[in-house]
Write a protein that holds these residues in place. Structure first.
Motif, mmCIF file in Angstrom:
data_model
loop_
_atom_site.group_PDB
_atom_site.id
_atom_site.type_symbol
_atom_site.label_atom_id
_atom_site.label_comp_id
_atom_site.label_asym_id
_atom_site.label_seq_id
_atom_site.Cartn_x
_atom_site.Cartn_y
_atom_site.Cartn_z
ATOM 1 N N ASP A 115 0.530 -2.845 -4.080
ATOM 2 C CA ASP A 115 -0.659 -3.624 -3.714
ATOM 3 C C ASP A 115 -0.649 -3.999 -2.230
ATOM 4 O O ASP A 115 -0.906 -5.143 -1.852
ATOM 5 C CB ASP A 115 -0.750 -4.886 -4.587
ATOM 6 C CG ASP A 115 -2.158 -5.500 -4.553
ATOM 7 O OD1 ASP A 115 -3.127 -4.750 -4.331
ATOM 8 O OD2 ASP A 115 -2.269 -6.722 -4.748
ATOM 9 N N LEU A 116 -0.377 -3.017 -1.383
ATOM 10 C CA LEU A 116 -0.265 -3.255 0.057
ATOM 11 C C LEU A 116 -1.642 -3.422 0.690
ATOM 12 O O LEU A 116 -2.547 -2.622 0.457
ATOM 13 C CB LEU A 116 0.468 -2.092 0.724
ATOM 14 C CG LEU A 116 0.805 -2.264 2.207
ATOM 15 C CD1 LEU A 116 1.834 -3.370 2.401
ATOM 16 C CD2 LEU A 116 1.336 -0.956 2.789
ATOM 17 N N GLY A 173 1.295 -7.915 -0.066
ATOM 18 C CA GLY A 173 1.864 -6.801 -0.817
ATOM 19 C C GLY A 173 3.364 -6.675 -0.590
ATOM 20 O O GLY A 173 3.983 -7.489 0.110
ATOM 21 N N ASP A 174 3.950 -5.653 -1.197
ATOM 22 C CA ASP A 174 5.398 -5.439 -1.126
ATOM 23 C C ASP A 174 5.709 -4.035 -0.605
ATOM 24 O O ASP A 174 5.010 -3.074 -0.935
ATOM 25 C CB ASP A 174 6.031 -5.609 -2.516
ATOM 26 C CG ASP A 174 5.884 -7.021 -3.049
ATOM 27 O OD1 ASP A 174 6.324 -7.962 -2.367
ATOM 28 O OD2 ASP A 174 5.312 -7.190 -4.153
ATOM 29 N N ALA A 231 -8.560 -2.260 6.375
ATOM 30 C CA ALA A 231 -8.074 -0.915 6.676
ATOM 31 C C ALA A 231 -7.256 -0.340 5.523
ATOM 32 O O ALA A 231 -7.375 0.839 5.184
ATOM 33 C CB ALA A 231 -7.244 -0.942 7.951
ATOM 34 N N VAL A 232 -6.393 -1.171 4.948
ATOM 35 C CA VAL A 232 -5.626 -0.796 3.749
ATOM 36 C C VAL A 232 -5.867 -1.908 2.739
ATOM 37 O O VAL A 232 -5.620 -3.073 3.026
ATOM 38 C CB VAL A 232 -4.122 -0.655 4.058
ATOM 39 C CG1 VAL A 232 -3.341 -0.339 2.788
ATOM 40 C CG2 VAL A 232 -3.881 0.431 5.110
ATOM 41 N N ASP A 233 -6.349 -1.532 1.554
ATOM 42 C CA ASP A 233 -6.856 -2.559 0.640
ATOM 43 C C ASP A 233 -6.301 -2.400 -0.778
ATOM 44 O O ASP A 233 -6.992 -1.983 -1.704
ATOM 45 C CB ASP A 233 -8.395 -2.503 0.616
ATOM 46 C CG ASP A 233 -9.011 -3.729 -0.042
ATOM 47 O OD1 ASP A 233 -8.331 -4.770 -0.108
ATOM 48 O OD2 ASP A 233 -10.171 -3.645 -0.480
ATOM 49 N N GLY A 234 -5.012 -2.689 -0.921
ATOM 50 C CA GLY A 234 -4.411 -2.653 -2.253
ATOM 51 C C GLY A 234 -3.887 -1.281 -2.644
ATOM 52 O O GLY A 234 -4.297 -0.724 -3.667
ATOM 53 N N VAL A 235 -2.965 -0.739 -1.842
ATOM 54 C CA VAL A 235 -2.413 0.598 -2.111
ATOM 55 C C VAL A 235 -1.035 0.471 -2.749
ATOM 56 O O VAL A 235 -0.189 -0.300 -2.291
ATOM 57 C CB VAL A 235 -2.304 1.426 -0.810
ATOM 58 C CG1 VAL A 235 -1.518 2.707 -1.042
ATOM 59 C CG2 VAL A 235 -3.690 1.744 -0.276
ATOM 60 N N SER A 236 -0.819 1.244 -3.814
ATOM 61 C CA SER A 236 0.491 1.326 -4.467
ATOM 62 C C SER A 236 0.887 2.793 -4.584
ATOM 63 O O SER A 236 0.079 3.608 -5.053
ATOM 64 C CB SER A 236 0.438 0.690 -5.865
ATOM 65 O OG SER A 236 0.096 -0.680 -5.790
#
Length: 326
Positions: A13-14, A74-75, A34-39
């Motif tokens: 969830d980056l 995020g992590d 730009a980055v909205d919740g990437v896993s």
């Protein structure tokens, strides 16, 4: 190609938002997402390709993973350690393990430093080698990337674009990292040089056991070098699959549109190929559409697509897609 199942990097969830500044004053209500919740996961020894249109967030995602940018939330797990919130001092040990090859080799190399100084800089910072040992290593690195020992005394302006990129690669591998972000490393190079650089990256990966995140526009080149590929649209990953699966059986309408835009060299085959043109412009990352963010350009969009954001699901073995059609 990589067969390892060991996870080197995992992000959950980056998010990376950039505040918009009006007259140098930040407007915290308006942000560029730009980055909205990437896993996603990147396996040890593999090349994970990342593709998408300009402005979709590919480079921002890569630079967030390597902590060149501080993330919004995020992590980021590197070898199991969460590095998402570490300060610069605590990140030093991880910076040695993660390096970057930038798009423009000229702007990423200090024009006032010669090749020896450029490659010696990270060696002096991150290793305990003596000056003599460092010079020997620099000479070896230059040979590894197809340059000569005599090039040590030259400055960046004395080289071609392809040679400058080789210097950047030598600098990146100098401290023996485990992971390298290749941030569009061939897009600024002549077509004749691109294949040489990609082949060299593959050789170095095999020799040194490197893991790559390969960000690029050139979809055919990404297919050649990548084990798995993620397709990014407006800050989100919409599809992840093994390289051949993605190209032979794309699932997401956006992926199909991107792949159909690849030029076909055979005129007869080109006439027979049905091109799925992606209509319209990519929406602003300041004002992202509700629901599926691709619905404003998707020929298959329904009312559900306009209101409900699709979740990433595994449709086939290791083939994930975020689309209501599946």
């Amino acid at each position: 190609m990589n067969n390892s199942d060991e996870i080197l990097i995992e992000i959950k969830d980056l998010k990376k938002y950039f505040p918009i500044k009006n007259n140098f004053i930040e407007n915290k209500k308006k942000v560029v997402k730009a980055v909205d919740g990437v896993s996603l996961q990147i396996r040890k020894g593999e090349t994970f390709g990342l593709v998408g249109e300009s402005g979709c967030g590919k480079s921002t995602l890569g630079r967030s993973i390597t902590r060149l940018y501080d993330i919004t939330s995020g992590d980021i797990f590197f070898q199991g350690d969460n590095i998402a919130k570490l300060n610069k001092k605590d990140m030093k040990a991880y910076y040695r393990k993660m390096q970057i090859i930038f798009q423009d080799p000229y702007s990423s190399l200090n024009p006032n430093m010669n090749v020896e100084e450029l490659i010696d800089e990270p060696l002096a910072l991150y290793t305990n080698l003596t000056k003599k040992e460092r010079i020997e290593k620099i000479q070896h690195l230059l040979e590894m990337v197809g340059l000569k020992k005599d090039d040590m005394e030259k400055f960046p302006y004395e080289f071609s674009g392809g040679q400058r990129q080789r210097i950047g690669i030598a600098r990146a591998i100098s401290i023996e990292p485990e992971f390298i972000l290749c941030d569009e490393p061939i897009s600024a190079l002549d077509v004749s040089i691109q294949a040489q650089v990609v082949n060299m990256l593959e050789d170095l990966q095999e020799k040194l056991g490197l893991t790559y995140l390969f960000v690029a526009h050139d979809l055919s080149m990404v297919r050649h070098i990548s084990d798995r590929i993620g397709v990014m649209y407006l800050g989100k990953i919409v599809e992840i699959a093994k390289s051949n699966d993605l190209y032979n059986k794309p699932l997401h309408p956006y992926t199909k549109g991107l792949l159909s835009a690849i030029p076909v060299t055979d005129p007869k085959k080109a006439r027979e190929t049905q091109i799925e043109i992606i209509k319209g412009d990519i929406p602003s990352p300041i004002d992202i559409p509700t629901g599926c963010r691709f619905h404003t350009r998707c020929p298959y969009a329904t009312e559900k697509c306009k209101s409900i954001e699709p979740e990433m699901k595994e449709v086939n073995s290791e083939h994930f897609v975020a689309c209501h059609l599946y």
